[in-house]
Design a protein around this motif. Structure first.
Motif: not given
Length: 538
Positions: A268-274, A284-285, A299-305
């Motif tokens: 799912t989407t995610l907004q990262v400001l900087h 971002s995702y 359950v594992l989450y993984d942040y990626q641009e």
């Protein structure tokens, strides 16, 4: 062309061109009407696919956001507390006996009566009051009336002073040049040179990542208690604890996850400001990978641009088995991975196609309803297989679901020749045909699931939290959020209290050897060595 007498004639080619243009305009109008119906439904209709609500019901749902207490309150509903059913008009009453009927409230609130009470408050008559109002004889304790209610204690904050005593030898002080100094042992803190305690960090993390309370609101809450903890301080606690203590546990959970044979994935989407080199508005995702109904819940989450296919390829390196996914092409081509399609997505597209049909065209059973009925028939089979073995599940699927699938495929191929490709129904049919090899794969193995809803449910806590805190400030914060969400959601899946589990981790991990494999495994959410108080009372 126009003749001298004013009549208009046209060639056959011109006529055919006009007809083609007319048909194109008709299709465009139909497509736009569908989009209007879908947009209206998304704005004002029910989000659930189970049934369509009336407009009055939809309005009620929206209004309940503002007056939830008034909407949900029911003065006629009773809460079963165990009190006697007598009507007492004074402190003295006449006792009669009768059989009590089962109370729905008692069944609903059965948890209140399980186990011992946490606190007991007794009301007795004093010796002077234990006098019969009729004959002045002494009253004795005949029985007890027990009432149970719920007490809620607001969060308590304390200034804790840690005093470490230092010891020296008087003999050495008097006789030797050097005097040994011995300090009393003291546990290492969760963060050096910080105000944080394990309990405080666990509380802040739980409020943000489980309850969706942003740090600025926690800052206001603490200020009301007289503790001016800034959001920067709270953020430092969260990031430090995630990077120092939770990341090693995350890595261990990932190792266990990749050893499973059946997994789920979604994003799912995610907004990262900087983010370096990217505008603040760029999406971002947050990817999520989780275990299936087999093996330990993880359950594992993984942040990626980005949403690049490189990310699941990197994260799932070494995994061999089945992966439940939606129709996103980024999962294609993973080595040693067999993709399993999601019937919830296929069904949702037919549900949207049905909602897009203008009311004036809903005469009899529409094609969208036919497609939806095929999907519902497949889910009806699955509903009966929740508590059976994998072998029995596969046998029933082959006997009951396979014929439905064969008929559905024939229907899809027929519809493909009749529907407009860009229409909602056309998109639903196209999705079904393109995904068909993956959609029918679940009948191969009784351990597989019919859809990817298990993973979508794991994304929901993050999506709900995102509505409150809206964005992450930096990539470092986004990664810390991914790690923390992973630990608390895995804890919840294993029946643990997230606050108690995090507190236990922050007490133990600073004071243990993280390279000690046996000690480390004892911290895993499914470990039998965890203290009993960490588990949620059932």
């Amino acid at each position: 062309m126009t003749h001298e007498n004013g009549t208009i004639t046209m060639t056959e080619q011109e006529y055919e061109a006009l007809q083609r243009e007319k048909e194109q305009l008709r299709q465009q109008v139909a497509y736009l009407e569908e989009q209007i119906h879908l947009l209206r439904h998304r704005l004002f209709g029910a989000s659930s696919e189970k049934r369509r609500k009336t407009q009055a019901e939809s309005d009620s749902v929206q209004l309940s956001l503002f007056n939830e207490a008034e909407v949900e309150a029911d003065a006629t509903a009773s809460e079963e507390t165990g009190e006697a059913d007598a009507e007492a008009t004074s402190e003295t009453e006449t006792i009669t006996y009768g059989r009590r009927k089962p109370c729905a409230a008692r069944e609903r609130d059965a948890w209140l009566y399980q186990g011992e009470a946490d606190e007991v408050v007794e009301y007795r008559l004093s010796d002077d009051e234990r006098v019969c109002p009729k004959c002045a004889g002494e009253l004795h304790e005949m029985s007890r009336e027990v009432t149970r209610r719920v007490k809620i204690i607001p969060a308590q904050m304390k200034k804790v002073e840690y005093v470490r005593y230092v010891y020296a030898c008087r003999h050495c002080e008097a006789q030797d040049v050097e005097t040994p100094v011995v300090r009393a042992p003291m546990p290492k803190p969760v963060q050096a040179k910080s105000l944080a305690t394990p309990e405080a960090v666990a509380y802040v993390m739980t409020k943000k990542f489980v309850d969706g309370m942003p740090l600025y609101r926690q800052e206001q809450q603490f200020a009301r208690h007289g503790y001016p903890l800034s959001r920067q301080t709270l953020a430092n606690w969260v990031v430090h604890a995630a990077e120092t203590w939770l990341e090693p546990l995350y890595a261990k959970l990932r190792q266990v996850l990749l050893a499973q044979r059946y997994l789920h994935a979604d994003e799912t989407t995610l907004q990262v400001l900087h983010e370096a080199g990217r505008a603040a508005q760029t999406q971002s995702y947050m990817w999520v990978y989780r275990s299936s109904m087999n093996g330990p819940p993880i359950v594992l989450y993984d942040y990626q641009e980005t949403r690049s296919a490189d990310h699941p390829r990197r994260f799932l390196a070494g995994f061999q088995g089945y992966l439940h996914v939606d129709g996103y092409a980024g999962y294609e081509g993973l080595p040693d991975v067999t993709l399993v399609g999601c019937w919830a997505h296929a069904r949702r597209k037919f549900d949207e196609a049905l909602k897009a049909v203008p009311p004036k065209e809903r005469k009899g059973k529409t094609a969208a309803e036919e497609g939806l009925s095929f999907c519902n028939a497949l889910y009806a089979v699955e509903k009966k297989l929740k508590n059976v073995s994998a072998e029995e599940r596969q046998r029933v699927r082959m006997a009951q679901s396979k014929p439905i699938l064969d008929a559905f495929l024939a229907w899809l191929e027929k519809q493909e020749q009749q529907v407009l490709p860009k229409s909602a129904l056309g998109r639903a049919v196209s999705y079904g045909l393109k995904q068909w090899p993956k959609l029918i794969r679940y009948v191969e193995d009784g351990h597989l699931e019919i859809d990817n809803n298990r993973c979508e449910r794991s994304l929901k806590p993050f999506v709900i939290g995102r509505k409150n805190w809206l964005f992450a400030n930096t990539p470092r914060g986004a990664r810390a959020s991914a790690v923390t969400y992973s630990i608390v959601e895995t804890a919840k899946e294993n029946g643990l209290n997230p606050t108690a589990y995090l507190t236990y981790l922050f007490e133990r991990m600073p004071n243990m050897d993280l390279m000690d494999e046996a000690a480390f495994e004892a911290l895993l959410p499914w470990s039998e060595g965890l203290p009993e108080g960490i588990r949620v009372k059932r």
